[in-house]
Design a protein around this motif. Sequence first.
Motif, PDB file in Angstrom:
ATOM      1  N   TYR A 155       0.850  -1.191   0.000  1.00 26.07           N
ATOM      2  CA  TYR A 155       0.000   0.000   0.000  1.00 26.07           C
ATOM      3  C   TYR A 155       0.891   1.248   0.000  1.00 26.07           C
ATOM      4  O   TYR A 155       1.795   1.366   0.834  1.00 26.07           O
ATOM      5  CB  TYR A 155      -0.898   0.023   1.235  1.00 26.07           C
ATOM      6  CG  TYR A 155      -1.820  -1.170   1.362  1.00 26.07           C
ATOM      7  CD1 TYR A 155      -2.946  -1.288   0.550  1.00 26.07           C
ATOM      8  CD2 TYR A 155      -1.568  -2.181   2.294  1.00 26.07           C
ATOM      9  CE1 TYR A 155      -3.798  -2.385   0.672  1.00 26.07           C
ATOM     10  CE2 TYR A 155      -2.405  -3.272   2.425  1.00 26.07           C
ATOM     11  CZ  TYR A 155      -3.517  -3.369   1.607  1.00 26.07           C
ATOM     12  OH  TYR A 155      -4.352  -4.444   1.716  1.00 26.07           O
ATOM     13  N   ASN A 157       0.827   5.594  -0.307  1.00 21.06           N
ATOM     14  CA  ASN A 157       0.121   6.873  -0.421  1.00 21.06           C
ATOM     15  C   ASN A 157       1.004   7.860  -1.161  1.00 21.06           C
ATOM     16  O   ASN A 157       2.196   7.991  -0.873  1.00 21.06           O
ATOM     17  CB  ASN A 157      -0.218   7.436   0.963  1.00 21.06           C
ATOM     18  CG  ASN A 157      -1.056   8.702   0.872  1.00 21.06           C
ATOM     19  OD1 ASN A 157      -1.898   8.820  -0.013  1.00 21.06           O
ATOM     20  ND2 ASN A 157      -0.842   9.639   1.774  1.00 21.06           N
ATOM     21  N   PHE A 177      -2.895   5.045  -3.180  1.00 19.90           N
ATOM     22  CA  PHE A 177      -3.849   6.067  -2.779  1.00 19.90           C
ATOM     23  C   PHE A 177      -3.256   7.428  -3.166  1.00 19.90           C
ATOM     24  O   PHE A 177      -2.035   7.601  -3.170  1.00 19.90           O
ATOM     25  CB  PHE A 177      -4.090   6.043  -1.269  1.00 19.90           C
ATOM     26  CG  PHE A 177      -4.611   4.733  -0.752  1.00 19.90           C
ATOM     27  CD1 PHE A 177      -5.968   4.470  -0.704  1.00 19.90           C
ATOM     28  CD2 PHE A 177      -3.732   3.747  -0.290  1.00 19.90           C
ATOM     29  CE1 PHE A 177      -6.451   3.258  -0.215  1.00 19.90           C
ATOM     30  CE2 PHE A 177      -4.195   2.545   0.201  1.00 19.90           C
ATOM     31  CZ  PHE A 177      -5.559   2.291   0.236  1.00 19.90           C
ATOM     32  N   LYS A 366     -10.401  11.674   3.541  1.00 16.84           N
ATOM     33  CA  LYS A 366      -9.580  10.836   2.657  1.00 16.84           C
ATOM     34  C   LYS A 366      -8.606   9.979   3.458  1.00 16.84           C
ATOM     35  O   LYS A 366      -8.405   8.797   3.145  1.00 16.84           O
ATOM     36  CB  LYS A 366      -8.847  11.720   1.661  1.00 16.84           C
ATOM     37  CG  LYS A 366      -9.776  12.350   0.620  1.00 16.84           C
ATOM     38  CD  LYS A 366      -9.028  13.267  -0.328  1.00 16.84           C
ATOM     39  CE  LYS A 366      -9.984  13.889  -1.342  1.00 16.84           C
ATOM     40  NZ  LYS A 366      -9.283  14.817  -2.267  1.00 16.84           N
ATOM     41  N   TYR A 367      -7.975  10.564   4.500  1.00 19.42           N
ATOM     42  CA  TYR A 367      -7.075   9.764   5.331  1.00 19.42           C
ATOM     43  C   TYR A 367      -7.847   8.686   6.088  1.00 19.42           C
ATOM     44  O   TYR A 367      -7.404   7.539   6.188  1.00 19.42           O
ATOM     45  CB  TYR A 367      -6.322  10.661   6.320  1.00 19.42           C
ATOM     46  CG  TYR A 367      -5.053  11.234   5.759  1.00 19.42           C
ATOM     47  CD1 TYR A 367      -3.852  10.528   5.824  1.00 19.42           C
ATOM     48  CD2 TYR A 367      -5.029  12.489   5.157  1.00 19.42           C
ATOM     49  CE1 TYR A 367      -2.674  11.054   5.309  1.00 19.42           C
ATOM     50  CE2 TYR A 367      -3.864  13.026   4.626  1.00 19.42           C
ATOM     51  CZ  TYR A 367      -2.683  12.298   4.712  1.00 19.42           C
ATOM     52  OH  TYR A 367      -1.526  12.809   4.189  1.00 19.42           O
ATOM     53  N   MET A 370      -8.684   5.850   3.702  1.00 17.96           N
ATOM     54  CA  MET A 370      -7.493   5.071   3.367  1.00 17.96           C
ATOM     55  C   MET A 370      -7.124   4.135   4.512  1.00 17.96           C
ATOM     56  O   MET A 370      -6.871   2.941   4.297  1.00 17.96           O
ATOM     57  CB  MET A 370      -6.335   6.017   3.045  1.00 17.96           C
ATOM     58  CG  MET A 370      -5.019   5.317   2.752  1.00 17.96           C
ATOM     59  SD  MET A 370      -3.686   6.454   2.259  1.00 17.96           S
ATOM     60  CE  MET A 370      -3.447   7.395   3.792  1.00 17.96           C
TER      61      MET A 370
END
Length: 379
Positions: A155, A157, A177, A366-367, A370
Amino acid sequence: MNNNTPTKPKVTWVTPDHFLDTDFNPDLFKGLLQHFDIHWIVMFPSKNARFSESDLDDIEKLPGLTIEFIYWTSRARSIKTLLFYEKVYRSIKASKPDLTYFNYVPTNPFILPLYWRINQEKTIVTAHDGNVKSSFKMPMLSAMVFKLAFNAAKYVNMFSPTQAALFSASFKDARIFIILLGLKDFGVSRLEKRTDSIVFFFFGSINSNKNVGLLIRAACNLYDKGVRGFKISINGFCNDWDKYASQIKYPELFELDIRMIKNSEIADLFAKNHYAVFPYNEMSQSGAIKVAFNYNSPLITSDLQGFTDEVKNGLNGYVFKSEDVNDLERVITERITHHDSEYALMRDQIKRYNQVNYSIEALTGKYRQMFQNVISANK
């Protein structure tokens, strides 16, 4: 105490000093702490740190947040750095997180054992660049470490659609992300805009990819052509300022403050000056533009995608062709000519743009999404 109160998931968040201005957002933490307990590991160099523990005194009082400070004392090239990263790894493991958010870009080979040992199923790492740029220190070594580290990442970001596309081309198995960097607030200034001149200013570290020499040449060329009523303000640390100083034909046109600018001084720079100029010739994304947006300061930037992802010409800033001194001269001339009629309007447009794109509610959402996506995948 209500024993039926559900336990919040625990997030261990790792930030080095040089990315602290990216992560240090009290309002973001307040929003996330409603849904997660957060253990924040902050890594400081023992010398020349940009921040200090006392800068985090207020945020440390937030319920559900604990902060751990870890200092490294070895040079980056010293094998002793392995011990520092081992300490970081042990701190992450000891915190027993449901999720680790690791905002540390791997360019040093000594970080690889840490990267390979953290639980990739429960870790989101960050990549600020989609690939290694030539401006990186020791780019060949950085490229090797970049590849070896991110090959293991599940994953990731990222903070720019452009850089995410570059990254995805090389690391096809990672789930990416994209969350735009939030605005950067360095406090409130009591200063008012200068009225003696229209001031175009640069701030930040000065190195080859920041291309400050282009701004110097454009200003001198305009002065040669008889343009008056403006000044250039350059503020920041530089290891080789002499090569830039030699290009300055008219010292009276320039206001120079060549040193590390303190965080406490940044608000004043934006309060008293008019246009923030970033003439970079290479970059991924810029934290500096988020400072300018925060203070509703009109921007002048080159047309690199790292800028144009967010700087919209005529809406929240002005864009010129990268490395084209004539086009930069054009934009500066237009700003001087139309300053009285357009400056206040542009600042209002930036304020409205910020409300739509960088509100704390949008960023927190958004955080949160995620984090929850990754935590849910492990249940």
